[in-house]
Every structure is written in structure tokens, then in C-alpha cells.
Design an enzyme around this catalytic site. Structure first.
Site, PDB file in Angstrom:
ATOM      1  N   CYS A  44      38.458  39.272  51.501  1.00  0.00           N
ATOM      2  CA  CYS A  44      39.256  38.793  52.390  1.00  0.00           C
ATOM      3  C   CYS A  44      39.331  40.470  53.889  1.00  0.00           C
ATOM      4  O   CYS A  44      39.294  39.430  54.484  1.00  0.00           O
ATOM      5  CB  CYS A  44      40.290  39.087  51.387  1.00  0.00           C
ATOM      6  SG  CYS A  44      40.616  38.227  50.338  1.00  0.00           S
TER       7      CYS A  44
HETATM    8  N1  LIG Z   1      39.266  36.429  46.827  1.00  0.00           N
HETATM    9  C1  LIG Z   1      40.578  36.438  46.978  1.00  0.00           C
HETATM   10  O1  LIG Z   1      40.963  38.253  46.180  1.00  0.00           O
HETATM   11  C2  LIG Z   1      41.831  36.548  47.769  1.00  0.00           C
HETATM   12  C3  LIG Z   1      42.899  36.717  48.028  1.00  0.00           C
HETATM   13  C4  LIG Z   1      44.063  35.927  48.956  1.00  0.00           C
HETATM   14  C5  LIG Z   1      44.182  35.508  49.362  1.00  0.00           C
HETATM   15  N2  LIG Z   1      42.161  34.533  49.031  1.00  0.00           N
HETATM   16  C6  LIG Z   1      42.657  33.535  49.992  1.00  0.00           C
HETATM   17  O2  LIG Z   1      42.306  32.468  49.502  1.00  0.00           O
HETATM   18  C7  LIG Z   1      41.180  31.201  49.493  1.00  0.00           C
HETATM   19  C8  LIG Z   1      39.981  31.349  48.428  1.00  0.00           C
HETATM   20  O3  LIG Z   1      39.831  32.453  48.170  1.00  0.00           O
HETATM   21  P1  LIG Z   1      38.370  32.372  47.204  1.00  0.00           P
HETATM   22  O4  LIG Z   1      38.095  33.452  47.169  1.00  0.00           O
HETATM   23  O5  LIG Z   1      39.179  32.016  45.467  1.00  0.00           O
HETATM   24  O6  LIG Z   1      37.499  31.619  47.730  1.00  0.00           O
HETATM   25  P2  LIG Z   1      36.059  31.286  46.887  1.00  0.00           P
HETATM   26  O7  LIG Z   1      35.205  30.730  48.326  1.00  0.00           O
HETATM   27  O8  LIG Z   1      35.017  32.110  45.744  1.00  0.00           O
HETATM   28  O9  LIG Z   1      36.388  29.755  46.214  1.00  0.00           O
HETATM   29  C9  LIG Z   1      36.783  28.694  47.111  1.00  0.00           C
HETATM   30  C10 LIG Z   1      36.207  27.319  45.727  1.00  0.00           C
HETATM   31  O10 LIG Z   1      36.126  26.384  46.972  1.00  0.00           O
HETATM   32  C11 LIG Z   1      35.865  25.014  46.647  1.00  0.00           C
HETATM   33  N3  LIG Z   1      35.854  23.826  47.398  1.00  0.00           N
HETATM   34  C12 LIG Z   1      35.343  24.120  48.883  1.00  0.00           C
HETATM   35  N4  LIG Z   1      35.427  22.934  49.401  1.00  0.00           N
HETATM   36  C13 LIG Z   1      36.324  21.953  48.878  1.00  0.00           C
HETATM   37  C14 LIG Z   1      37.052  21.169  48.563  1.00  0.00           C
HETATM   38  N5  LIG Z   1      37.243  19.568  49.817  1.00  0.00           N
HETATM   39  N6  LIG Z   1      37.514  19.934  47.411  1.00  0.00           N
HETATM   40  C15 LIG Z   1      37.415  21.067  46.405  1.00  0.00           C
HETATM   41  N7  LIG Z   1      36.996  21.938  45.951  1.00  0.00           N
HETATM   42  C16 LIG Z   1      36.334  22.295  47.253  1.00  0.00           C
HETATM   43  C17 LIG Z   1      34.452  25.350  46.329  1.00  0.00           C
HETATM   44  O11 LIG Z   1      33.543  24.630  45.775  1.00  0.00           O
HETATM   45  C18 LIG Z   1      35.023  27.246  46.133  1.00  0.00           C
HETATM   46  O12 LIG Z   1      35.074  26.917  44.249  1.00  0.00           O
HETATM   47  C19 LIG Z   1      40.493  31.897  50.654  1.00  0.00           C
HETATM   48  O13 LIG Z   1      41.199  31.332  52.229  1.00  0.00           O
HETATM   49  C20 LIG Z   1      40.781  33.732  50.741  1.00  0.00           C
HETATM   50  O14 LIG Z   1      40.664  34.511  52.185  1.00  0.00           O
HETATM   51  C21 LIG Z   1      41.616  34.797  48.166  1.00  0.00           C
END
Ligand SMILES: NC(=O)c1ccc[n+]([C@@H]2O[C@H](COP(=O)([O-])OP(=O)(O)OC[C@H]3O[C@@H](n4cnc5c(N)ncnc54)[C@H](O)[C@@H]3O)[C@@H](O)[C@H]2O)c1
Length: 442
Positions: free
Chosen positions: A272
């Protein structure tokens, strides 16, 4: 209520789906990654996040949670759909919205076939304007329906921290709702009121634009606070008698500053802070704003991990051919996430200097192997990694590493020397037994 659905099962989405199911909400969890879905259906979480494995198993067993790639089924079986797909960086640092676009297009076409009002909630971190100017038009054009009357749309940023994701989702310190219209905000507010009951946290309802911007502002502020104390740490290293830990403690007692995110170390990483700061700076640049404070926070962080390499050189001389153990490749404890981890920057720095590197991390070995391959050696424990080593750098503050004593290092290492990159050891206990250097200590 029919139930909820979550689209995108990474750290954020899978945690959210498991928490919703745990509170008895019928949850449809959607992803496009077949391999991930296979594992999830078997009750296996493909990454490490405390408590999530048990919650997933329970959710599946009591049939509160279904895992699928079928978006239509998810739309049909839910009234509210949370979008938690990834928003990585483009090579120029700007946000890559491909996953958001694909998910919005997919959701829109299922809305077309599904009667009744539906609420879509953007929970991914997206730059200001994305929901109103990209997601909304895509949903409307692919569904043939109108936002505000046929379906609702909100931005609801996620603030969870990996390693504490389940607790953060169950007990958030606030809920931000950026509503495209009042009915959508009312619907999401009621959803959370029933989810949290008596323990409903502070709620701020505002525009989508403010919600999107404040999520970035939140991360930029925290990252800046860490870079601030790391800058002070560098100064302390030049002043005999100074210790950044004491300086941080003293200023943290000022309620206007507060003690959190004031721990000097090898800098911030993870999925992030780095990508969000880059996205914010790039977004601001396109608007003609430089954001110099935030750019500086980023610049400080770029070099911070390499201070550990310089300290190792200071302790044992040239690193060429020397054996250096690196403890920790996850970007922080209690996660296996190695994305932009400081430990990896340290390792690449050591390799450039010609060192032979041995790596150990309690949870992130698989992810480390995927990135580092054959370039390093892998140990099965912290003790094994320091056996015969010439220097050890602590890059992540795992509890397991805190337990190592100065005697453990002194007994096992060829040249007992420790660089404490996370300030987990008492310098007084270490300095008499090993060569010792620590961030923020002269
Ligand atoms: N990881 C963190 O600590 C955190 C904290 C706050 C906010 N965020 C935000 O939350 C969001 C997700 O973060 P994350 O770390 O969970 O991401 P990640 O990359 O770990 O997971 C994203 C998931 O989305 C899936 N995906 C992609 N396209 C898709 C579609 N069209 N339909 C269905 N699934 C699909 C991928 O296969 C993957 O499993 C990001 O925008 C991130 O900035 C993350």
C-alpha cells in the site's frame, strides 16, 4: 436481505468475505484466479493472515460463504457488492485501474440481467474521481441502468493493516462512506449499523471524491511520519550520545504528535504505502501540484534500507565474499507479504556488494524464493541462518527474532556482528558481546 458479495479475494477481499460470513451474512466471494479459487474451495488461504484460515473453513462449513468465479450468481444472491480488486502501479507510478475497469464492466453486465435495486461499493483504493468518472459510466453503459435509481454506488475505503486484517475488519476505527447519492449512503450506513450493532464506529458520510482522496491522505501521512523519524534517526547516528528511540518517545508523548508510526527502522514497504504514495504524487503532478513533503517522504524511504548495508560494512569492512544473514523478508511481522519489503532492498544491496546472503523469515520463505530464486541461500530457522555468518541484519521485527540473545549470536557467528534495523535489541546488552549497530544510534 439476500446477502453480500465480495469481488476480488486478496488480503482485503478474502478477509472481508470471511468476516461477513462469520457474522452470519450469506456471502458470495468472487475471483477470476482459478488456482486461488481451487485452494479457497478446499479451505486453504493462499497467503498468511492470522485467524483467516479458521474463519474461511468455518464460513465454508456452515455454508455462510460460497467461493466462485460466477459474477452473475454473486449479483443474483446479494443486495450489496463490495469491489476489492487490486489497484497496482503503472511503470510511471500512476494507478493501474485495469482490474477496476474489468470488474465494473463485469458487474454492469450482470446488473443488466438482475432485477431490483443493487448497491455497488468500491473498497479498492482508487484515485479521486475514479468512482464518479470511470466506474459509474461503465456500470451504467454495461447495465443500461441508472445510478441513483436502479442501483446505488458508494466509495468505502479500507484502512486495515495486514497481520491485523481480521481484527481491523471486525473493529474498524471509522467508516467512511463516499456516496454518489443519499439513498446509496443510507443503504450502506444501515448495512454497517447492522453488521457492527452496538460497536458501530465513527461514521463519516461525504462525497466519493473526498473519500477517495482521504484514503491516500491517510497513507501519505503515516508514511511521512515514519520517514520523518527515520530522517531524525540518520541524524542521531552522527551524534554520539543520541538515540532516536528516546527522541521518538519524548515527542510521542505530545498528544499533538502521538506515539504511533514513530518507530525508526529500515523504512516502509508493503502493498500500500509505496504504490499509494506514487499514485498520489503522479495524480497531483497531472493537476500541477508537486506535493514536495510527500515526495520527500518517498525519497527518504528509498534509501533507508540501504543504511543497513552501510552499517554492515562499517562493522566488518568490505562485504565481498562475506556471509551475511538477513532476518525477515516480509514487509512487516505477521504477514507473508514481501511486496516492496525493505528486507528485499537490503538483500539486493548486499548482493551488489558481493556478499553471500542467507535468508530466513518465519512465514515469507515461499514468497522470498519466488523473488530471489537461487541468488541467496535459505535457512530453516533464525539460528541456522546466523551459523558461521560474518554479519546479521534484522530487517523485520518478528517476535522470533526478538528472542535471540547476544550470546546466541556470539556463539554461532564467525564474526559476531549484528545490525539491528528494527531496534528490537537492547544496545547495552549487545554492545559488550558482539559488534553492534542500530538504526538511529551513534
Ligand atoms: N493489502 C492491504 O493491506 C490493503 C489495505 C487497504 C486497502 N487496500 C487496497 O485494497 C485493494 C485490494 O488489495 P489487496 O492487497 O487485497 O489486493 P490483491 O492484489 O492481494 O488481491 C486482488 C484480488 O482481486 C482479484 N481480481 C482481479 N481482477 C478481478 C476481477 N475482474 N474480478 C474478480 N476478481 C479479480 C485478483 O485475482 C486478486 O485475487 C487495493 O486497491 C489496495 O490498495 C489494501
Amino acid at each position: 436481505m439476500r446477502g453480500a458479495s465480495v469481488v476480488g479475494l486478496g488480503y482485503v477481499g478474502l478477509t472481508m468475505a470471511a468476516c461477513l460470513a462469520d457474522r452470519g451474512i450469506k456471502t458470495t466471494a468472487v475471483d477470476i484466479d482459478k488456482e486461488k479459487l481451487d485452494m479457497l474451495r478446499r479451505g486453504i488461504v493462499p497467503f498468511y493472515e492470522p485467524h483467516l484460515q479458521e474463519m474461511l473453513a468455518k464460513g465454508l462449513a456452515v455454508k455462510a460463504m460460497v467461493v466462485t468465479d460466477n459474477l452473475e450468481e454473486a449479483t443474483r444472491n446479494s443486495d450489496v457488492m463490495f469491489v476489492t480488486v487490486g489497484t497496482p502501479s503503472n511503470p510511471d507510478g500512476s494507478i493501474n485501474l485495469d482490474q477496476v475497469k474489468a470488474a465494473s464492466t463485469g458487474i454492469g453486465s450482470t446488473l443488466k440481467k438482475t432485477p431490483g435495486y443493487h448497491l455497488v461499493v468500491i473498497r479498492s483504493t482508487v484515485t479521486p474521481g475514479t468512482t464518479e468518472h470511470l466506474v459509474k459510466p461503465l456500470l451504467e453503459s454495461t447495465s443500461g441502468k441508472s445510478c441513483g435509481s436502479d442501483f446505488g454506488l458508494c466509495v468505502n475505503p479500507e484502512f486495515l493493516a495486514e497481520g491485523l486484517a481480521v481484527h481491523g475488519t471486525m473493529n474498524p476505527d471509522r467508516i467512511i462512506i463516499g456516496e454518489c447519492d443519499k439513498d446509496a449512503g443510507d443503504a450502506l450506513g444501515s448495512f454497517y449499523a447492522s453488521f457492527h450493532g452496538q460497536r458501530m464506529p465513527s461514521l463519516l458520510r461525504t462525497t466519493p471524491m473526498n473519500s477517495e482522496l482521504l484514503k491516500y491522505a491517510n497513507n501519505a501521512f503515516l508514511a511521512t511520519k515514519v520517514s520523518f523519524i527515520n530522517s531524525l534517526a540518520s541524524l542521531c547516528e552522527q551524534i554520539p550520545g543520541a538515540d532516536v528511540e528516546v527522541v521518538a518517545k519524548g515527542i510521542g508523548l505530545d498528544p499533538r504528535i502521538g506515539p504511533l508510526f514513530l518507530r525508526a527502522g529500515l523504512g516502509w514497504g508493503g502493498s500500500c504505502f509505496p504504490k499509494d504514495l506514487r499514485a498520489l504524487v503522479e495524480f497531483a503532478r497531472a493537476k500541477g501540484e508537486g506535493l514536495p513533503v510527500i515526495r520527500s517522504a518517498y525519497d527518504v524511504n528509498e534509501f533507508q534500507p540501504l543504511r543497513a548495508v552501510r552499517m554492515a560494512e562499517h562493522l566488518i569492512g568490505s562485504l565481498r565474499g562475506k556471509r551475511v544473514a538477513v532476518l525477515g523478508v516480509s514487509f512487516k511481522p505477521e504477514t507473508d507479504d514481501t511486496r516492496e519489503a525493505s528486507g528485499l532492498v537490503v538483500i539486493h544491496g548486499l548482493l551488489r556488494e558481493g556478499a553471500e546472503v542467507t535468508v530466513y523469515d518465519p512465514k515469507a520463505m515461499q514468497n522470498a524464493r519466488a523473488v530471489l530464486g537461487e541468488k541467496v541461500r535459505y535457512a530453516r530457522s533464525a539460528l541456522e541462518s546466523i551459523e558461521g555468518a560474518d554479519c546479521c541484519i534484522v530487517a523485520t521485527e518478528w517476535e522470533e527474532f526478538r528472542k535471540l540473545t547476544a550470546e546466541d549470536y556470539a556463539k554461532r557467528m564467525r564474526i559476531p556482528s549484528v545490525v539491528d534495523g528494527r531496534r528490537i535489541y537492547d544496545p547495552n546488552l549487545f554492545k559488550s558481546k558482539v559488534r553492534f549497530a542500530a538504526i538511529g544510534l551513534a
